[in-house]
Design a protein around this motif. Structure first.
Motif, mmCIF file in Angstrom:
data_model
loop_
_atom_site.group_PDB
_atom_site.id
_atom_site.type_symbol
_atom_site.label_atom_id
_atom_site.label_comp_id
_atom_site.label_asym_id
_atom_site.label_seq_id
_atom_site.Cartn_x
_atom_site.Cartn_y
_atom_site.Cartn_z
ATOM 1 N N GLU A 18 17.616 45.009 10.573
ATOM 2 C CA GLU A 18 18.403 43.810 10.891
ATOM 3 C C GLU A 18 19.263 43.359 9.722
ATOM 4 O O GLU A 18 19.073 42.306 9.143
ATOM 5 C CB GLU A 18 17.490 42.675 11.361
ATOM 6 N N ARG A 19 20.241 44.176 9.368
ATOM 7 C CA ARG A 19 21.207 43.947 8.283
ATOM 8 C C ARG A 19 20.628 44.227 6.895
ATOM 9 O O ARG A 19 21.335 44.374 5.943
ATOM 10 C CB ARG A 19 21.792 42.532 8.263
ATOM 11 N N GLU A 64 23.939 34.436 10.918
ATOM 12 C CA GLU A 64 24.142 35.284 9.744
ATOM 13 C C GLU A 64 24.963 34.579 8.665
ATOM 14 O O GLU A 64 24.773 34.814 7.466
ATOM 15 C CB GLU A 64 24.839 36.581 10.164
ATOM 16 N N ILE A 77 17.191 35.838 11.023
ATOM 17 C CA ILE A 77 18.438 35.779 11.773
ATOM 18 C C ILE A 77 18.172 35.403 13.224
ATOM 19 O O ILE A 77 18.967 34.720 13.864
ATOM 20 C CB ILE A 77 19.193 37.122 11.695
ATOM 21 N N ARG A 117 26.975 38.539 4.172
ATOM 22 C CA ARG A 117 25.663 38.042 4.619
ATOM 23 C C ARG A 117 24.507 38.690 3.859
ATOM 24 O O ARG A 117 23.399 38.156 3.835
ATOM 25 C CB ARG A 117 25.512 38.283 6.118
#
Length: 324
Positions: free
Chosen positions: A55-56, A120, A273, A86
């Motif tokens: 997730e990022r 984000e 998030i 982010r």
């Protein structure tokens, strides 16, 4: 990415043809970033493999520390940022690989031109992205023999007017996979990190997975293959959002692949998030051919202080090459 290229993306007609042309002119959309240092000349007979949608990757150091006690030889990662506000403009794949002492190969899924969704933006320290890359990666303790970037979306799904694009999050690219051939004591093995479409139905994901299997056969022939990642099974399929309604499972079986390494249970959780208690779904899978092992386990995506590292748990398995 130059200002001229950004302008062309924003002014290009929202067609499949225009999207394909944009991908061809941007080197990062057609090549892989390779780096890191591994600790072994080849993988052992029993290979520890983790697959994780991070997730990022807001927390690369903590994510590496979560993986470390399990001594992974191969890590299949998705939703990894590089040069995004982010995630503090970090190259998150390189950071995790350095912390674990592993080689890595990173491929861009999307070039994101904005800062992401509202949740984000809370994490953004800048009002710009240094690169805007978001994609998938493979980490390995042994050096790669060969690598391939496999684009699964041939429709411009997030760009063309007929697709699922979000005008508030302009981007180009699409779902893809990174495949790597890695030497092992038992011979060369192919490991694949992939991420299928979330904003689509079972028929769309079936086509993506069919394309992946076809490209893998061309890339590595009949050698052992392990595919791991977020297949988004059941997403965009109301009212039950049931992973068992996907047709890609039988597709893979008919082509000689199995699913028995995938652990039981759902693989989503609330996160930084995605903080609300969201739906519980089974999205993350291992798909294999020419390998065997016991059913895998789910590793909770939690930092030592129990804060969430992702909205996906990590799946983990130990595999060996099957004997003829």
């Amino acid at each position: 990415m130059t200002d001229a290229q950004r302008a062309r993306i924003l002014t290009a007609p929202k067609t499949l043809e225009a999207h394909a042309a944009l991908l061809r002119e941007i080197p990062a959309m057609t090549s892989l970033q390779v780096g890191g240092t591994g600790s072994t000349p080849q993988l052992p007979h029993v290979v520890n493999v983790a697959a994780w949608n991070v997730e990022r990757c807001l927390f690369p150091k903590e994510s590496a520390e979560m993986l470390r006690p399990h001594r992974p030889h191969v890590v299949l990662l998705s939703e990894m940022d590089s040069g995004m506000a982010r995630t503090a403009q970090r190259d998150t794949t390189a950071d995790v690989a350095e912390a674990l002492g592993m080689h890595y190969a990173y491929g861009v899924e999307f070039y994101e031109m904005d800062l992401g969704g509202a949740a984000e933006r809370v994490f953004c320290r800048d009002d710009f992205n240094a690169h805007g890359w978001h994609g998938n990666a493979i980490l390995s303790s042994a050096r790669f023999e060969a690598l391939a970037l496999i684009r699964l979306d041939r429709t411009g799904h997030w760009f063309a007017e007929t697709g699922a694009g979000d005008p508030k999050q302009p981007r180009i690219g699409g779902r893809m996979a990174v495949a790597g051939i890695i030497p092992s004591i038992s011979g060369s093995m192919c490991f694949v990190s992939t991420h299928l479409e979330s904003n689509a139905d079972a028929a769309h994901r079936h086509l993506e997975f069919d394309r992946l299997l076809t490209e893998l056969e061309a890339f590595c022939g009949d050698m052992p293959i392990l595919i791991g990642g977020d297949l988004n099974t059941g997403n965009h399929m109301p009212p039950d959002y049931n992973w068992q309604d996907e047709t890609l499972f039988d597709l893979a079986r008919h082509r000689g692949f199995g699913w028995s390494l995938t652990p039981d249970g759902t693989t989503t959780r609330p996160s930084s998030i995605t903080p609300q208690p969201i739906r519980e779904r089974k999205l993350d899978w291992f798909c294999h051919r020419g390998m065997h092992g016991e059913v895998g386990v789910i590793l909770p995506a939690l930092a030592p202080n129990k804060s969430p590292l992702s909205d996906h748990e990590c799946i983990f398995a130990q595999v060996t090459a099957a004997k003829d």
